[in-house]
Structure formats: structure tokens, C-alpha cells
Design a protein around this motif. Structure first.
Motif, PDB file in Angstrom:
ATOM      1  N   UNK A 156       6.200  -1.428  -7.694  1.00  0.00           N
ATOM      2  CA  UNK A 156       4.888  -0.860  -7.989  1.00  0.00           C
ATOM      3  C   UNK A 156       3.932  -1.072  -6.816  1.00  0.00           C
ATOM      4  N   UNK A 157       3.193  -0.035  -6.445  1.00  0.00           N
ATOM      5  CA  UNK A 157       2.344  -0.077  -5.263  1.00  0.00           C
ATOM      6  C   UNK A 157       0.869   0.005  -5.626  1.00  0.00           C
ATOM      7  N   UNK A 158       0.036  -0.338  -4.643  1.00  0.00           N
ATOM      8  CA  UNK A 158      -1.405  -0.094  -4.728  1.00  0.00           C
ATOM      9  C   UNK A 158      -1.645   1.278  -4.106  1.00  0.00           C
ATOM     10  N   UNK A 159      -2.060   2.242  -4.917  1.00  0.00           N
ATOM     11  CA  UNK A 159      -2.312   3.590  -4.409  1.00  0.00           C
ATOM     12  C   UNK A 159      -3.697   3.638  -3.783  1.00  0.00           C
ATOM     13  N   UNK A 160      -3.757   4.059  -2.528  1.00  0.00           N
ATOM     14  CA  UNK A 160      -5.014   4.174  -1.782  1.00  0.00           C
ATOM     15  C   UNK A 160      -5.251   5.654  -1.515  1.00  0.00           C
ATOM     16  N   UNK A 161      -6.377   6.182  -1.988  1.00  0.00           N
ATOM     17  CA  UNK A 161      -6.627   7.625  -1.899  1.00  0.00           C
ATOM     18  C   UNK A 161      -8.109   7.897  -1.710  1.00  0.00           C
ATOM     19  N   UNK A 162      -8.405   9.156  -1.362  1.00  0.00           N
ATOM     20  CA  UNK A 162      -9.815   9.536  -1.339  1.00  0.00           C
ATOM     21  C   UNK A 162     -10.362   9.510  -2.758  1.00  0.00           C
ATOM     22  N   UNK A 163      -9.589  10.063  -3.683  1.00  0.00           N
ATOM     23  CA  UNK A 163      -9.908  10.044  -5.103  1.00  0.00           C
ATOM     24  C   UNK A 163      -8.616  10.377  -5.837  1.00  0.00           C
ATOM     25  N   UNK A 164      -8.560  10.092  -7.117  1.00  0.00           N
ATOM     26  CA  UNK A 164      -7.394  10.460  -7.918  1.00  0.00           C
ATOM     27  C   UNK A 164      -7.877  11.154  -9.184  1.00  0.00           C
ATOM     28  N   UNK A 165      -7.176  12.197  -9.555  1.00  0.00           N
ATOM     29  CA  UNK A 165      -7.571  12.963 -10.740  1.00  0.00           C
ATOM     30  C   UNK A 165      -7.091  12.249 -12.001  1.00  0.00           C
ATOM     31  N   UNK A 166      -7.659  12.587 -13.166  1.00  0.00           N
ATOM     32  CA  UNK A 166      -7.152  12.004 -14.415  1.00  0.00           C
ATOM     33  C   UNK A 166      -5.661  12.254 -14.619  1.00  0.00           C
ATOM     34  N   UNK A 193       0.833  -1.203   0.000  1.00  0.00           N
ATOM     35  CA  UNK A 193       0.000   0.000   0.000  1.00  0.00           C
ATOM     36  C   UNK A 193       0.867   1.252   0.000  1.00  0.00           C
ATOM     37  N   UNK A 194       0.472   2.208  -0.840  1.00  0.00           N
ATOM     38  CA  UNK A 194       1.060   3.550  -0.821  1.00  0.00           C
ATOM     39  C   UNK A 194      -0.112   4.516  -0.697  1.00  0.00           C
ATOM     40  N   UNK A 195      -0.303   5.082   0.498  1.00  0.00           N
ATOM     41  CA  UNK A 195      -1.447   5.958   0.709  1.00  0.00           C
ATOM     42  C   UNK A 195      -1.146   7.373   0.216  1.00  0.00           C
ATOM     43  N   UNK A 196      -2.137   7.963  -0.433  1.00  0.00           N
ATOM     44  CA  UNK A 196      -2.045   9.362  -0.854  1.00  0.00           C
ATOM     45  C   UNK A 196      -2.712  10.204   0.218  1.00  0.00           C
ATOM     46  N   UNK A 197      -1.942  11.018   0.876  1.00  0.00           N
ATOM     47  CA  UNK A 197      -2.463  11.803   1.991  1.00  0.00           C
ATOM     48  C   UNK A 197      -2.947  13.168   1.503  1.00  0.00           C
ATOM     49  N   UNK A 209      -0.067   9.971 -14.734  1.00  0.00           N
ATOM     50  CA  UNK A 209       1.299   9.974 -14.216  1.00  0.00           C
ATOM     51  C   UNK A 209       1.611   8.688 -13.460  1.00  0.00           C
ATOM     52  N   UNK A 210       0.656   8.191 -12.686  1.00  0.00           N
ATOM     53  CA  UNK A 210       0.866   6.947 -11.943  1.00  0.00           C
ATOM     54  C   UNK A 210       0.966   5.748 -12.880  1.00  0.00           C
ATOM     55  N   UNK A 211       0.181   5.764 -13.950  1.00  0.00           N
ATOM     56  CA  UNK A 211       0.260   4.672 -14.928  1.00  0.00           C
ATOM     57  C   UNK A 211       1.642   4.623 -15.558  1.00  0.00           C
ATOM     58  N   UNK A 237       1.798  12.185  -5.506  1.00  0.00           N
ATOM     59  CA  UNK A 237       1.410  10.788  -5.326  1.00  0.00           C
ATOM     60  C   UNK A 237       2.438   9.919  -6.027  1.00  0.00           C
ATOM     61  N   UNK A 238       2.957   8.956  -5.308  1.00  0.00           N
ATOM     62  CA  UNK A 238       3.943   8.051  -5.889  1.00  0.00           C
ATOM     63  C   UNK A 238       3.311   6.690  -6.128  1.00  0.00           C
ATOM     64  N   UNK A 239       3.692   6.056  -7.220  1.00  0.00           N
ATOM     65  CA  UNK A 239       3.200   4.710  -7.533  1.00  0.00           C
ATOM     66  C   UNK A 239       4.148   3.646  -7.019  1.00  0.00           C
ATOM     67  N   UNK A 240       5.156   4.059  -6.249  1.00  0.00           N
ATOM     68  CA  UNK A 240       6.158   3.108  -5.773  1.00  0.00           C
ATOM     69  C   UNK A 240       6.130   3.014  -4.254  1.00  0.00           C
TER      70      UNK A 240
END
Length: 577
Positions: free
Chosen positions: A160-170, A19-23, A175-177, A151-154
Motif C-alpha cells: 500500500x502506497x501514499x498517493x501524492x496528487x494534485x487532487x483526487x476525485x471521489x 510514495x506513488x505519484x499520480x501524474x 477505488x484507491x480505498x 492511479x494505483x494505490x500500490x
């Protein structure tokens, strides 16, 4: 100890990663009044932040690789265009000047006013466009607050991480892809959210609408994400890891095998040809659709020409837009006429009266067009003129009775006569069809079929209206059930009515591109499926492996059992080898 969480699975695939949380979801925004002499400098501060945000989006746009599906770049293009929308720039400056308030507070007032308009929209797909406003304003707001989140994808281990967030913009997703993110898990969103659409386009497993995900999941812990079932398993044991790794390998083999189908016709094992069409929005999407093997376009939405503007698009502007998309499609293209409602300003600011209590049941789509015939006339003239460039079908949304269809057909014939008298080129025999998305239209399908040249079942609204639920509302969307017996009866009745009248019946809702329902729909007699281009190969594989005669025999009497579980068991048997 393992923790099992469930959200809404919106993009197939299995991810096993840390898990990589986006704060930093909600921002702490100060609110204060300005001295009279500080107003202009505060407007300048907003203008600088706005320009910086626009530059960021252009940089993201420039980094999108060649050959990427057009709908991915379209999200960023939409946000760049929205940056220049006067409803954001001028309104915010006016709030600063008139209220003598700081830029952050002014921008939030602008954002909230725009979001309230989108939330009143009747079309579920368009209603989710409130996210565009949220994301654009949030980007500017973070720059104003000097709180730009990275936000990092690592993971900490560089994997490569699972990004956990409230929401992510396009922009974040793109960028994460590029950083090879393993999966997304968000607390908000639904099947039509930006995260869902982009994750499907990019082939990234995703689960949305998983409330409290950031609180329940810990940074750096291993999780399994099942993007089809909507499950997230934290701290899995050895047995679970083994099971999902095997499932992951199967999914990867399955995806690799789909490439073989690109040049193959969608014909079942017993020789029944099936038409696989694409739902598209931009001319660039036509290329992606054809590369995926689409035989035409089953749904082209026209609403975006009317949105985020004060003046109606002229006939020439519409003609140019339609002619470009028609010229880009080699097969037949079905263009849906305007599907907006009276709750939107689509007519230079003229008011249709107070906002309706329930806009989904109010003056919208064909109802609005018949009440405002000049609005409809201009669009129809543009569509007919565009028909000179390819094979066009015109589809009328939200038809609920025969009178509406006949009124619209009369207005279209009048437009034909005008163009003929003016000597303008157009195709004389453009088919006019009905979108079946209101239960009344499905029930009255035998009558409508005597006048319409084709049907297209819009399952998104048909399910909503049949079950009386709003699928975008997190409080009740669990009731959204494509397999409800009432829904399936209406679908079967529409297909049989079309077959009896000798007219084609397509399906352009999400159900058409969902592999869980393909064999069921084949068994009900559906032969024309329209979907997102990325779903075409998946559905084609199911078609070529299916014996349609067996599926239709298996469905005989199944809908009449009266027992939902018996029906679900019968549907499950259709997928059995």
C-alpha cells in the motif's frame, strides 16, 4: 536527508509507506475551429465521451460495498446526476454548434462558466461544490483526449502506497480505498474538500493543500504522513520511524477501542449527560448516524433541492424529500431553511440584479427568504407538513438581528394557519430556532433567546465573520483560528445566554466534531454537539473520560487573560490526564 513538509491535516491517522505519484494533473487541450460539415459529428463525439464517463461512474458506484457510509456513495450519485445536467450537456453542445469549436474547448468553456457561479457562493461548504463540476468535466475531458489517468494505490514493491496528487476525485478515492491505499497527500484542497470529507469517512490519513508536493516528493521514497498534524516527513531517519510507528500503534489501538462505546450513553465521569447529534444530508446517512450512536440530527441542509436546476422545487417535491428524511430519523431532526444567496439562480432564471461584490455579506439565507417570501413560504409549508412524520425543529440561518427572526416567525405562523385551514396534518408545536453564525447574533444572543426555542452555533461562518477571512481562500486560510479569544468569547456568551433563557444551545460547525476542542467546549458549558457521524464515537470517548465540573472550573477566567498563549496553555492543560 529528511525533508519536513506541512499542509492541512484533514483525516487523523499515521501512515508510513512509499510514495506513488499520480501524474497528469493539467491537460494539454487543443483548440481549433470546425468546418461546418464537422459540427454534428463533433457533438456526437462529445455525446459518446459523456456516455462513457457516466458508465465509468456507474461501475464505481456498483463496486461500493454494502454497509459503506451513505455520504461516500452520495458523492458518486451526485456526479452521476450532474452528468445529466443540461447545464453541462446542452451548454457544451451549444458551444460546439454556435462557435464551431472542438468538443474539448467547448467543455472547458462550460466548466469555467459553472465554476464561476459556484465560486461566487457565500456558503463555504457549498462553494467547495465547484469541485464536483471540475471532477465531472475532467472525467469527460480525459476521455475526449484519450488521456484517462490510472492511479494505483500500490508501490513498485506491491505494498500500500501514499498517493501524492494534485487532487483526487471521489471516484478515485473509492477505488484507491478498495486497494487499501495508505494515505493521500494532495497539492490542493482544504478541510471541506472532497478528499478531506471522504478520507475522514473512510478513515484514511490525509494531508491536503501541500503545494508542490509532486515536485518535492520522489516516487518510491518512504514518507511518514501525520493526518492530524498535517505533516509529511520524507526519507525519515531511524529515530523518526520508531517514534511514528509507536504513534501509529497507539492510534490503531485507540480506534479499535472506540467500538466498545457504541451502545454506551454519552455521560461524563461526574454524571453530566451530553447530547451527540449528527450532521447529515441523505436518508441513508440517518442509518449510519444511528449506528454510530447519534441521538438525533443537529443539522440537515436543504440547499441541494434547489441547485443545478432552472425551476424551483415545488412544495410537493420538498415535502416528499423532507418526509423521507424525517421518517428515517428516530430522534429530533433540526432542518435548516434555505441557505443560498442572490448570486445563484434559484428562481427560474429571475435575476435579483448584478452579482454582489462580496456575496458572503450580501442577500443570502434568511435575508433572501424574507425578500422572497413566496420562496420561503413554500419551503416552510413543506417542512411543517413533514413534521407530522417525526420530531422536527426548524432552524433559521444567518440571523443577525431580532427583527429578522420575528419576521420569519410571523411567516411560519402564517403557513401554519394556511395548513390548519386546509386540514393538512402537521405538528402544532414545531420549535423555531436561530443559527448563531454572525457575530452580531452572538452578541445579541440574550435578546434572541427570549424569542427563539433553541440556538445552534455555526462555527464555520462565525469564525470567518469574526476574523474577516475566507477559510476556503488558500492565501488567508492560515488565519482561520477557532481558538482566537474573540471567537471563544462569542461562543461562551451564546451558551450562557441560552442557559439563562432556559433554551438548548447546540454547535453544528466543524469545531463540534474536532476532538482537539471537545474538552474546551465542555468547559465552556456546551452540552449539545452535532457532527459528522464518523466523529461521534471519538467525541463520546472524550466525554465519558471527562470531569465536566473540573473542566468548567479550569475555564473560569481563562478567556479573560488577554494573552493568547496563556489561553492556549490553559486549553492544553484540559487534555492533561
Amino acid at each position: 536527508m529528511s525533508l519536513w513538509l506541512s499542509g492541512i491535516g484533514v483525516s487523523r491517522g499515521i501512515a508510513i509507506a512509499r510514495v506513488q505519484k499520480a501524474h497528469g494533473g493539467d491537460l494539454d487541450v487543443p483548440e481549433y475551429r470546425l468546418a461546418a460539415g464537422d459540427v454534428e459529428s463533433e457533438i456526437a463525439r462529445f455525446v459518446d465521451a459523456h456516455a462513457h464517463a457516466k458508465t465509468q461512474l456507474r461501475e464505481v458506484r456498483a463496486r461500493i460495498p454494502e454497509g459503506t457510509p451513505g455520504d461516500i456513495a452520495a458523492f458518486i450519485d451526485t456526479h452521476i446526476l450532474m452528468m445529466d445536467d443540461r447545464s453541462i450537456t446542452e451548454s457544451t453542445a451549444a458551444h460546439i454548434r454556435d462557435g464551431r469549436i472542438n468538443a474539448e474547448t467547448a467543455l472547458i468553456r462550460t466548466r469555467d462558466a459553472l465554476i464561476s457561479v459556484f465560486e461566487q457562493m457565500d456558503d463555504a461548504y457549498l462553494r467547495t461544490r465547484r469541485d464536483d463540476v471540475e471532477h465531472v468535466c475532467s472525467r469527460i475531458l480525459r476521455i475526449l483526449l484519450r488521456s484517462e489517468r490510472q492511479i494505483s494505490a500500490r508501490s513498485e514493491h506491491g505494498e500500500p502506497a501514499v498517493v501524492v496528487a494534485d487532487d483526487v476525485t471521489p471516484a478515485d478515492i473509492i477505488l484507491l480505498a478498495q486497494q487499501q491505499v495508505a494515505a493521500f497527500v494532495t497539492e490542493y484542497g482544504g478541510p471541506l474538500s472532497h478528499t478531506a470529507i471522504l478520507a475522514r469517512s473512510l478513515g484514511i490519513p490525509a494531508v491536503v493543500g501541500l503545494r508542490d508536493a509532486r515536485r518535492l516528493l520522489r516516487d518510491n521514497e518512504t514518507v511518514i504522513v501525520d493526518g492530524e498534524a498535517g505533516h509529511v516527513l520524507a526519507d525519515p531517519d531511524t529515530q523518526a520511524l520508531g517514534f511514528y510507528r509507536d504513534k501509529q500503534r497507539q492510534h490503531e489501538r485507540h480506534r479499535a477501542g472506540l467500538v466498545r462505546l457504541k451502545g454506551r450513553d454519552a455521560v461524563s465521569r461526574d454524571g453530566v449527560p451530553i447530547r451527540l447529534l449528527a450532521n447529515i444530508e441523505l436518508p441513508e446517512d440517518a442509518r449510519v448516524a444511528e449506528e454510530s450512536g447519534a441521538q438525533g440530527v443537529g443539522l440537515y441542509r436543504t440547499e441541494f433541492l434547489y441547485m443545478n436546476r432552472k425551476e424551483l422545487p415545488s412544495e410537493e417535491e420538498q415535502y416528499d424529500a423532507y418526509a423521507r428524511i424525517v421518517s428515517a430519523v428516530s430522534g429530533t431532526i433540526t432542518i435548516r431553511t434555505l441557505d443560498l444567496g442572490a448570486d445563484k439562480q434559484v428562481d427560474s432564471g429571475r435575476s435579483h440584479g448584478p452579482l454582489p461584490t462580496n456575496p458572503a455579506l450580501g442577500l443570502r439565507a434568511i435575508r433572501l427568504c424574507l425578500k422572497e417570501p413566496e420562496l420561503f413560504r413554500i419551503q416552510v409549508r413543506a417542512l411543517l407538513r413533514a413534521s407530522a412524520h417525526g420530531r422536527v425543529q426548524i432552524m433559521l440561518p444567518m440571523i443577525s438581528n431580532l427583527q429578522e427572526f420575528r419576521q420569519a416567525a410571523t411567516l411560519i405562523e402564517t403557513a401554519r394557519a394556511e395548513l390548519r385551514a386546509e386540514g393538512r396534518p402537521f405538528a402544532e408545536n414545531v420549535p423555531i430556532g436561530a443559527m448563531i453564525e454572525v457575530p452580531a447574533a452572538a452578541i445579541a444572543a440574550p435578546m434572541l433567546a427570549r424569542h427563539a426555542r433553541f440556538f445552534s452555533i455555526g462555527t464555520n461562518d462565525l469564525i470567518q465573520y469574526t476574523l474577516a477571512i475566507d477559510r476556503v481562500d488558500d492565501e488567508v486560510n492560515y488565519l482561520y483560528d477557532p481558538l482566537h479569544p474573540a471567537v471563544l468569547h462569542l461562543i461562551r456568551h451564546t451558551i450562557e445566554s441560552g442557559r439563562g433563557a432556559g433554551i438548548p444551545v447546540a454547535m453544528c460547525g466543524e469545531m463540534a466534531g474536532d476532538p482537539r476542542f471537545t474538552r474546551l467546549l465542555l468547559g465552556l458549558g456546551l452540552t449539545d454537539f452535532s457532527m459528522h457521524p464518523n466523529s461521534i464515537l471519538e467525541i463520546k470517548q472524550i466525554v465519558v473520560e471527562s470531569d465536566i465540573a473540573r473542566l468548567r472550573a479550569a475555564m473560569t477566567g481563562a478567556l479573560d487573560s488577554g494573552d493568547p498563549q496563556t489561553l492556549r496553555d490553559r486549553i492544553a492543560e484540559l487534555d492533561a490526564p
